[in-house]
Scaffold this motif. Structure first.
Motif, PDB file in Angstrom:
ATOM      1  N   ARG A 129       0.820  -1.212   0.000  1.00  0.00           N
ATOM      2  CA  ARG A 129       0.000   0.000   0.000  1.00  0.00           C
ATOM      3  C   ARG A 129       0.857   1.267   0.000  1.00  0.00           C
ATOM      4  NH1 ARG A 129      -5.275   0.917   0.751  1.00  0.00           N
ATOM      5  NH2 ARG A 129      -5.955   2.909   1.611  1.00  0.00           N
ATOM      6  N   TRP A 130       2.017   1.202   0.650  1.00  0.00           N
ATOM      7  CA  TRP A 130       2.910   2.366   0.709  1.00  0.00           C
ATOM      8  C   TRP A 130       3.720   2.527  -0.573  1.00  0.00           C
ATOM      9  CZ3 TRP A 130       4.825   0.537   6.155  1.00  0.00           C
ATOM     10  CH2 TRP A 130       3.851   0.877   7.110  1.00  0.00           C
ATOM     11  N   GLY A 131       3.580   1.628  -1.515  1.00  0.00           N
ATOM     12  CA  GLY A 131       4.254   1.760  -2.808  1.00  0.00           C
ATOM     13  C   GLY A 131       5.667   1.236  -2.842  1.00  0.00           C
ATOM     14  N   ILE A 132       6.043   0.376  -1.898  1.00  0.00           N
ATOM     15  CA  ILE A 132       7.384  -0.212  -1.914  1.00  0.00           C
ATOM     16  C   ILE A 132       7.424  -1.279  -3.004  1.00  0.00           C
ATOM     17  CG2 ILE A 132       9.058  -1.567  -0.598  1.00  0.00           C
ATOM     18  CD1 ILE A 132       7.984  -0.239   1.927  1.00  0.00           C
ATOM     19  N   ARG A 133       8.268  -1.073  -4.006  1.00  0.00           N
ATOM     20  CA  ARG A 133       8.263  -1.954  -5.184  1.00  0.00           C
ATOM     21  C   ARG A 133       9.509  -2.836  -5.279  1.00  0.00           C
ATOM     22  NH1 ARG A 133       4.572  -0.631  -8.977  1.00  0.00           N
ATOM     23  NH2 ARG A 133       5.875  -1.297 -10.718  1.00  0.00           N
ATOM     24  N   ALA A 134      10.490  -2.634  -4.388  1.00  0.00           N
ATOM     25  CA  ALA A 134      11.639  -3.537  -4.360  1.00  0.00           C
ATOM     26  C   ALA A 134      11.171  -4.907  -3.878  1.00  0.00           C
ATOM     27  CB  ALA A 134      12.715  -2.983  -3.429  1.00  0.00           C
ATOM     28  N   LEU A 135      11.730  -5.963  -4.454  1.00  0.00           N
ATOM     29  CA  LEU A 135      11.262  -7.309  -4.116  1.00  0.00           C
ATOM     30  C   LEU A 135      11.832  -7.836  -2.805  1.00  0.00           C
ATOM     31  CD1 LEU A 135      11.225  -9.188  -7.540  1.00  0.00           C
ATOM     32  CD2 LEU A 135       9.337  -9.035  -5.916  1.00  0.00           C
ATOM     33  N   TRP A 136      13.044  -7.407  -2.435  1.00  0.00           N
ATOM     34  CA  TRP A 136      13.699  -8.045  -1.301  1.00  0.00           C
ATOM     35  C   TRP A 136      12.943  -7.937   0.018  1.00  0.00           C
ATOM     36  CZ3 TRP A 136      15.241  -5.304   2.947  1.00  0.00           C
ATOM     37  CH2 TRP A 136      15.421  -3.923   2.796  1.00  0.00           C
ATOM     38  N   PRO A 137      12.254  -6.820   0.338  1.00  0.00           N
ATOM     39  CA  PRO A 137      11.508  -6.816   1.604  1.00  0.00           C
ATOM     40  C   PRO A 137      10.391  -7.871   1.626  1.00  0.00           C
ATOM     41  CG  PRO A 137      11.754  -4.578   0.756  1.00  0.00           C
ATOM     42  CD  PRO A 137      12.146  -5.500  -0.329  1.00  0.00           C
ATOM     43  N   TYR A 138       9.755  -8.077   0.489  1.00  0.00           N
ATOM     44  CA  TYR A 138       8.680  -9.066   0.420  1.00  0.00           C
ATOM     45  C   TYR A 138       9.246 -10.485   0.527  1.00  0.00           C
ATOM     46  CZ  TYR A 138       5.985  -5.088  -1.265  1.00  0.00           C
ATOM     47  OH  TYR A 138       5.370  -3.857  -1.373  1.00  0.00           O
ATOM     48  N   LEU A 139      10.389 -10.733  -0.106  1.00  0.00           N
ATOM     49  CA  LEU A 139      10.972 -12.071  -0.067  1.00  0.00           C
ATOM     50  C   LEU A 139      11.484 -12.409   1.337  1.00  0.00           C
ATOM     51  CD1 LEU A 139      12.894 -12.148  -3.475  1.00  0.00           C
ATOM     52  CD2 LEU A 139      10.603 -13.005  -2.933  1.00  0.00           C
TER      53      LEU A 139
END
Length: 402
Positions: free
Chosen positions: A197-207
């Protein structure tokens, strides 16, 4: 009569080619695993999967760890289908959705009728799912002998089937719940959704969050692979087709080859090492074996076709112009190829009975081989595209309501 032609997307065609190649490799790995398990090397081969690495057997790392990545890939596929694929248009999506539901309910009902009240009743979920790779692999052998809409229909149906299997696993094949770990899993998911929702588009935080979520899910009593699906729906997705900047789109492309040519073959090797002995063969004709075989080979096409006919006649959905009922029966037969998810559910249904597990897996292989062979022959002789279907790379619809 105005007609609209919807061209198959490059992403779908890449996915199709990947699944087709994966199906061939899965077949090779299954044959190799069966040969090794019944050879003089059988004991060493089967024992190798039970060697512990970091405290867990290799087989567990494959079935609970690597398969979570497979479920992540399935979740990304489903998400893409819902946003920009066949399932994004409700009018077009209803046919494979309804067909998939019919193909889930009828096989489950057949197995339940034969096994109600017995120790094999938990196997009700085994004949419910379709293997995408093998089913699309059979279609690949037919080349341009089938219309493009059939490929999209079967792929969408198989994805919905997998979603149904995931729901069944989450609801009915979980152990005693550890609420603290389950709460931690949900808390991590909420954080990942907030990142989205905050627009974080880098993959590493999600992984990184996905790894933590997998660990908590593994400890919670809910099967750990469900964490892969949850992670898929937390990763940002843009609704623009072929958007290379979309994190979800990028991850799906990155995972396509490792899943098709690494994880799935390893799963096949780890789970099809069946020692063919008298006890296994005798159980194939038991109510559980009959329920699996009839559920996949008969229940799948019957459920898919009857549900589709009812939905079309009631005006709930419409068929593409380049499909007919012969095509749908062929798709229903290929829907009886239940390899990956069926074997996966077998392991969960009978965790303490190796003989029933082996017999169930052998029955799955026999039913899938039969369904795939008959489905191929049916479509080969009766599934040719209509002579008016000049472009096999499109799905053709009437622009007006039926």
């Amino acid at each position: 009569m105005p007609i609209i032609e919807i061209r198959l997307s490059p992403t779908f065609k890449r996915f199709l080619l990947s699944e087709q190649a994966s199906g061939v490799l899965l077949l090779v790995c299954t044959v190799v695993s069966l040969i090794l398990a019944n050879s003089p090397l059988g004991y060493a081969y089967l024992h190798a999967w039970h060697v512990k690495v970091a405290g867990l057997p290799v087989e567990v790392w494959v079935n609970d760890g690597l398969m979570a990545v497979f479920f992540l890939f399935i979740g990304l596929e489903l998400k893409r289908e819902l946003y920009v694929g066949e399932l994004s248009n409700l009018r077009h999506a209803l046919l494979p959705i309804v067909a998939a539901l019919g193909g889930i309910v009828v096989p489950a009902a057949i197995h339940f009728t034969l096994n109600n009240g017995t120790v094999t009743q938990p196997g009700i979920g085994i004949p419910m799912a379709t293997d995408i790779a093998f089913a699309l692999g059979v279609l690949a052998l037919l080349g341009n002998h089938v219309p493009g809409s059939l490929k999209v229909f079967l792929a969408a149906l198989a994805v919905i089937d997998d979603l149904g299997a995931i729901v069944v696993i989450a609801l009915f094949y979980s152990g005693a719940l550890a609420w603290s770990y389950l709460g931690a899993t949900l808390a991590i998911l909420v954080v990942l959704l907030m990142f989205n929702r905050w627009g974080i588009r880098a993959l590493w935080p999600y992984l990184l969050g996905g790894i933590a979520m997998w660990f908590c899910m593994f400890q919670s009593g809910v099967h750990a692979t469900i964490a892969g699906v949850l992670l898929a729906f937390a990763i940002p997705f843009t609704e623009k087709s072929e958007d290379e900047t979309s994190p979800s789109h990028r991850l799906e492309r990155w995972l396509q080859r490792p899943v098709a040519f690494g994880i799935m073959p390893l799963f096949a090797l780890a789970n099809t090492g069946i020692v063919i002995e008298q006890g296994v063969l005798s159980l194939i004709s038991s109510p559980n074996g009959v329920g699996i075989f009839v559920g996949l080979f008969i229940g799948k096409p019957v459920g898919i076709v009857l549900a589709s006919i009812a939905a079309v006649l009631l005006g709930i959905c419409r068929m593409p112009l380049d499909l007919n009922w012969k095509h749908l029966l062929g798709a229903g037969l290929l829907g009886g190829i239940g390899f990956t998810m069926s074997i996966f559910i077998t392991n969960l249904a009978f965790p303490d009975n190796a003989l029933i597990v082996s017999a169930s897996k052998m029955t799955i292989l026999l039913a899938s081989l039969t369904a795939g062979t008959v489905g191929f022959l049916w479509l080969k002789f009766f599934g040719q595209p209509d002579v008016a279907d000049r472009d096999l790379e499109t799905m053709d619809y009437v622009t007006t309501s039926p």
